[in-house]
Design an enzyme around this catalytic site. Structure first.
Site, PDB file in Angstrom:
ATOM      1  N   LYS A  22       8.812  12.625   4.197  1.00 20.39           N
ATOM      2  CA  LYS A  22       8.264  11.668   5.162  1.00 20.39           C
ATOM      3  C   LYS A  22       8.586  10.233   4.752  1.00 20.39           C
ATOM      4  O   LYS A  22       9.087   9.450   5.537  1.00 20.39           O
ATOM      5  CB  LYS A  22       6.745  11.835   5.268  1.00 20.39           C
ATOM      6  CG  LYS A  22       6.072  10.701   6.029  1.00 20.39           C
ATOM      7  CD  LYS A  22       4.565  10.764   5.952  1.00 20.39           C
ATOM      8  CE  LYS A  22       3.946  10.015   4.812  1.00 20.39           C
ATOM      9  NZ  LYS A  22       3.753   8.580   5.002  1.00 20.39           N
ATOM     10  N   ASN A  23       8.261   9.909   3.489  1.00 20.27           N
ATOM     11  CA  ASN A  23       8.392   8.515   3.069  1.00 20.27           C
ATOM     12  C   ASN A  23       9.824   8.021   3.100  1.00 20.27           C
ATOM     13  O   ASN A  23      10.065   6.824   3.237  1.00 20.27           O
ATOM     14  CB  ASN A  23       7.809   8.320   1.661  1.00 20.27           C
ATOM     15  CG  ASN A  23       6.289   8.262   1.688  1.00 20.27           C
ATOM     16  OD1 ASN A  23       5.692   8.293   2.761  1.00 20.27           O
ATOM     17  ND2 ASN A  23       5.669   8.181   0.527  1.00 20.27           N
ATOM     18  N   ARG A  96       1.688   1.894   8.556  1.00 18.13           N
ATOM     19  CA  ARG A  96       2.063   0.718   7.804  1.00 18.13           C
ATOM     20  C   ARG A  96       3.574   0.560   7.648  1.00 18.13           C
ATOM     21  O   ARG A  96       4.117  -0.546   7.759  1.00 18.13           O
ATOM     22  CB  ARG A  96       1.391   0.842   6.439  1.00 18.13           C
ATOM     23  CG  ARG A  96       1.643  -0.248   5.516  1.00 18.13           C
ATOM     24  CD  ARG A  96       1.015   0.064   4.171  1.00 18.13           C
ATOM     25  NE  ARG A  96       1.630  -0.762   3.159  1.00 18.13           N
ATOM     26  CZ  ARG A  96       1.276  -2.002   2.928  1.00 18.13           C
ATOM     27  NH1 ARG A  96       0.289  -2.549   3.605  1.00 18.13           N
ATOM     28  NH2 ARG A  96       1.890  -2.718   2.024  1.00 18.13           N
ATOM     29  N   CYS A 120      -3.004   3.469   5.813  1.00 12.19           N
ATOM     30  CA  CYS A 120      -4.067   4.149   5.073  1.00 12.19           C
ATOM     31  C   CYS A 120      -5.052   3.139   4.512  1.00 12.19           C
ATOM     32  O   CYS A 120      -4.672   2.053   4.099  1.00 12.19           O
ATOM     33  CB  CYS A 120      -3.475   4.907   3.891  1.00 12.19           C
ATOM     34  SG  CYS A 120      -2.699   6.433   4.306  1.00 12.19           S
ATOM     35  N   ARG A 125      -3.450  -3.501   0.111  1.00 13.41           N
ATOM     36  CA  ARG A 125      -2.066  -3.263   0.536  1.00 13.41           C
ATOM     37  C   ARG A 125      -1.463  -4.433   1.311  1.00 13.41           C
ATOM     38  O   ARG A 125      -1.125  -4.315   2.495  1.00 13.41           O
ATOM     39  CB  ARG A 125      -1.959  -1.970   1.347  1.00 13.41           C
ATOM     40  CG  ARG A 125      -2.402  -0.766   0.574  1.00 13.41           C
ATOM     41  CD  ARG A 125      -2.089   0.512   1.277  1.00 13.41           C
ATOM     42  NE  ARG A 125      -0.735   0.983   1.028  1.00 13.41           N
ATOM     43  CZ  ARG A 125      -0.265   2.117   1.509  1.00 13.41           C
ATOM     44  NH1 ARG A 125      -1.001   2.866   2.272  1.00 13.41           N
ATOM     45  NH2 ARG A 125       0.962   2.500   1.235  1.00 13.41           N
ATOM     46  N   VAL A 127       1.440  -7.453   2.274  1.00 15.38           N
ATOM     47  CA  VAL A 127       2.894  -7.386   2.480  1.00 15.38           C
ATOM     48  C   VAL A 127       3.569  -8.667   1.982  1.00 15.38           C
ATOM     49  O   VAL A 127       4.675  -8.982   2.379  1.00 15.38           O
ATOM     50  CB  VAL A 127       3.265  -7.134   3.971  1.00 15.38           C
ATOM     51  CG1 VAL A 127       2.975  -5.705   4.376  1.00 15.38           C
ATOM     52  CG2 VAL A 127       2.579  -8.121   4.888  1.00 15.38           C
ATOM     53  N   ASP A 310       0.476   9.483  -5.179  1.00 14.29           N
ATOM     54  CA  ASP A 310       0.307  10.357  -4.011  1.00 14.29           C
ATOM     55  C   ASP A 310      -0.043  11.799  -4.402  1.00 14.29           C
ATOM     56  O   ASP A 310      -0.285  12.635  -3.525  1.00 14.29           O
ATOM     57  CB  ASP A 310       1.583  10.364  -3.157  1.00 14.29           C
ATOM     58  CG  ASP A 310       1.747   9.071  -2.374  1.00 14.29           C
ATOM     59  OD1 ASP A 310       0.809   8.259  -2.352  1.00 14.29           O
ATOM     60  OD2 ASP A 310       2.827   8.879  -1.772  1.00 14.29           O
ATOM     61  N   ARG A 402      -0.159  13.419   9.705  1.00 17.82           N
ATOM     62  CA  ARG A 402       0.778  12.313   9.480  1.00 17.82           C
ATOM     63  C   ARG A 402       1.831  12.696   8.454  1.00 17.82           C
ATOM     64  O   ARG A 402       2.948  12.193   8.520  1.00 17.82           O
ATOM     65  CB  ARG A 402       0.021  11.086   8.956  1.00 17.82           C
ATOM     66  CG  ARG A 402      -0.832  10.396   9.978  1.00 17.82           C
ATOM     67  CD  ARG A 402      -1.357   9.097   9.421  1.00 17.82           C
ATOM     68  NE  ARG A 402      -0.309   8.432   8.654  1.00 17.82           N
ATOM     69  CZ  ARG A 402      -0.512   7.665   7.595  1.00 17.82           C
ATOM     70  NH1 ARG A 402      -1.720   7.432   7.164  1.00 17.82           N
ATOM     71  NH2 ARG A 402       0.499   7.109   6.961  1.00 17.82           N
TER      72      ARG A 402
END
Ligand code: UD1
Length: 429
Positions: A22-23, A96, A120, A125, A127, A310, A402
């Site tokens: 996914k990432n 995100r 999440c 978090r 940027v 994770d 997700r």
């Protein structure tokens, strides 16, 4: 809203094919904004997050076509023209990582307006590093009413980007923007995660000149245009690690295929220390635990190749059944212990102080109603449910959708008693 019901106690036996990461997939999809030619991504996971990003890309002008090829699901992305360089709040807030369209949009069109992200709820978090990287590349950045306005009318310029802390997303974002910049860019203190290598490989297949990905210094020689390419998404190392822990927790023997064991070496080392048998093979790994007691071990999350944050929640679930006390230190995100109260509902004994959790192993867990709070936390509850006595009901599973493709199907095929209950109360199975 859907729920997942698990009746614990079944040992797992069988094979689980691991999906594309996914990432990685969501950053690779964003790379399609950099060229008017088609980018074909194979081994694509079909997840809520990839669907969200597909929707956003369509809004920007990308044609997104999903199909099933020789090697499984694939997605063809073609952005002949950017029809809008605006990424609205209602789409960015859902995920995100959609913020990563900012760099490619500025690189290709010289301007963009992208909402600040949601994502999440695992800490602040920010940027800021993403924006600093784009500024270093010559973009003018302004913030108004929750939006980032970026402008580089004469194109981006190669630069020296030195990150004060390691950030996966900011490193990827810098790469995605710098490939079309004028001149050379050097990124120092870059993230070394395997997803960096996957993104660099894809960009290079599109004609970019990226070297050093996977090390802390990445060098990019900007090119004036990129072309189409075909790229296979790397296997999902978090899904791999999650099922490895699931097999250890439930007991039995599970072969994880279409993946790579070296991506999760830090986890394998800790699982082995805890008394789980892990055998790597060409196509992945086999995890085995037959009745042996688990031993409590300590972990500390870190940047790659350290223990992945994770996988922290999943490992904590495992440690809740280990003999002795395990100390789990979270160093990447603050507030990433939201699974603790939910695991405690199943009978786990965990105390948290700052970034450290102490898990006192208990002989057994007991099924209960629990609530999914974020993506990785949710799956730790599923894993715990596999080993708990009686029924565990995981509510609010949209977080799971997700990031985990066909979770019930994959675990169910190995003998887990798991089923989805649709929002209206009907079982899906
Ligand atoms: C990515 C992964 C996520 C994983 C994380 C760490 C995706 C879609 N998500 O998230 O699953 O848990 O890497 O491996 O790939 N930070 C700043 N300023 C910034 C950016 C980050 O301070 O501009 C901080 C964060 O708050 C965090 C740390 O840097 O404390 C690391 O975050 P980062 O590596 O950027 O994680 P993500 O890319 O968001």
């Amino acid at each position: 809203m859907d729920r997942i019901a698990i009746t614990g106690g079944a040992r797992l036996q069988g094979e689980i094919p691991i999906s594309g990461a996914k990432n990685s997939a969501i950053k690779l999809m964003a790379a399609s904004l950099l060229t008017e030619e088609p980018l074909r991504l194979t081994n694509m996971p079909r997840l809520a997050d990839t669907r969200f990003l597909g929707k956003l890309l369509q809004r920007l002008g990308t044609e997104v076509t999903e199909s099933v090829g020789e090697d499984g699901p694939e997605t063809l992305l073609r952005t002949r023209e950017i029809v809008s360089a605006i990424a609205p709040y209602d789409l960015v807030r859902q995920m995100r990582a959609s913020f990563n369209v900012l760099g490619p949009l500025v690189a290709r069109t010289g301007q963009a307006k992208v909402s600040l992200p949601g994502g999440c709820s695992i800490g602040a978090r920010p940027v800021d590093l993403h924006l600093k990287a784009l500024e270093a590349l010559g973009a003018r950045i302004d913030l108004h009413e929750g939006y980032v306005y970026a402008q580089a009318p004469r194109g981006l310029q190669g630069a020296q980007i030195d990150f004060p802390i390691v950030s996966v997303g900011a490193t990827e974002h810098a790469m995605l923007a710098a490939v079309l910049a004028n001149g050379e860019t050097t990124i120092t203190n870059a993230a070394c995660e395997p997803e960096m290598v996957d993104l660099a490989d894809c960009l290079n297949a599109m004609g970019a000149k990226v070297g050093g990905a996977g090390t802390s210094t990445i060098r990019i020689q900007g090119v004036s245009r990129l072309h189409g390419a075909t790229h296979a998404v790397m296997p999902d190392r978090i899904e791999t690690g999650t099922y490895a822990v699931a097999a250890a927790m439930a007991g039995g023997e599970v072969r994880l295929t279409r993946t790579r064991s070296d991506f999760i070496q830090a986890l394998i080392d800790k699982m082995t220390e805890a008394g789980v048998e892990v055998t790597p093979h060409n196509d992945g790994l086999t995890v085995r635990r037959n009745g042996s007691l688990l031993k409590a071990v300590e972990i500390e999350t870190g940047v790659y190749p350290g223990f992945a944050t994770d996988l922290q929640a999943q490992f904590m679930a495992l440690m809740s059944l280990a003999e002795g006390e395990s100390v789990i230190k979270e160093t990447i995100f603050e507030n990433r212990f939201m699974h603790v109260p939910e695991l405690s509902r199943l009978g786990a004994q965990i105390t948290v102080q700052g970034g450290e959790a102490r898990v006192q192993g208990v002989p057994s867990l007991e099924g209960a109603q629990v609530m999914a709070t974020d993506l990785r936390a949710s799956v730790s509850l599923v894993i715990a449910g596999l080993a708990a006595r009686g029924e565990t009901m995981v509510n609010r599973v949209y977080h799971l959708d997700r990031g985990f493709e066909r979770l019930e199907e994959k675990l169910g095929a190995c003998g887990a008693q798991i089923r989805r209950i649709k929002g209206d109360g009907e079982d899906e199975d």
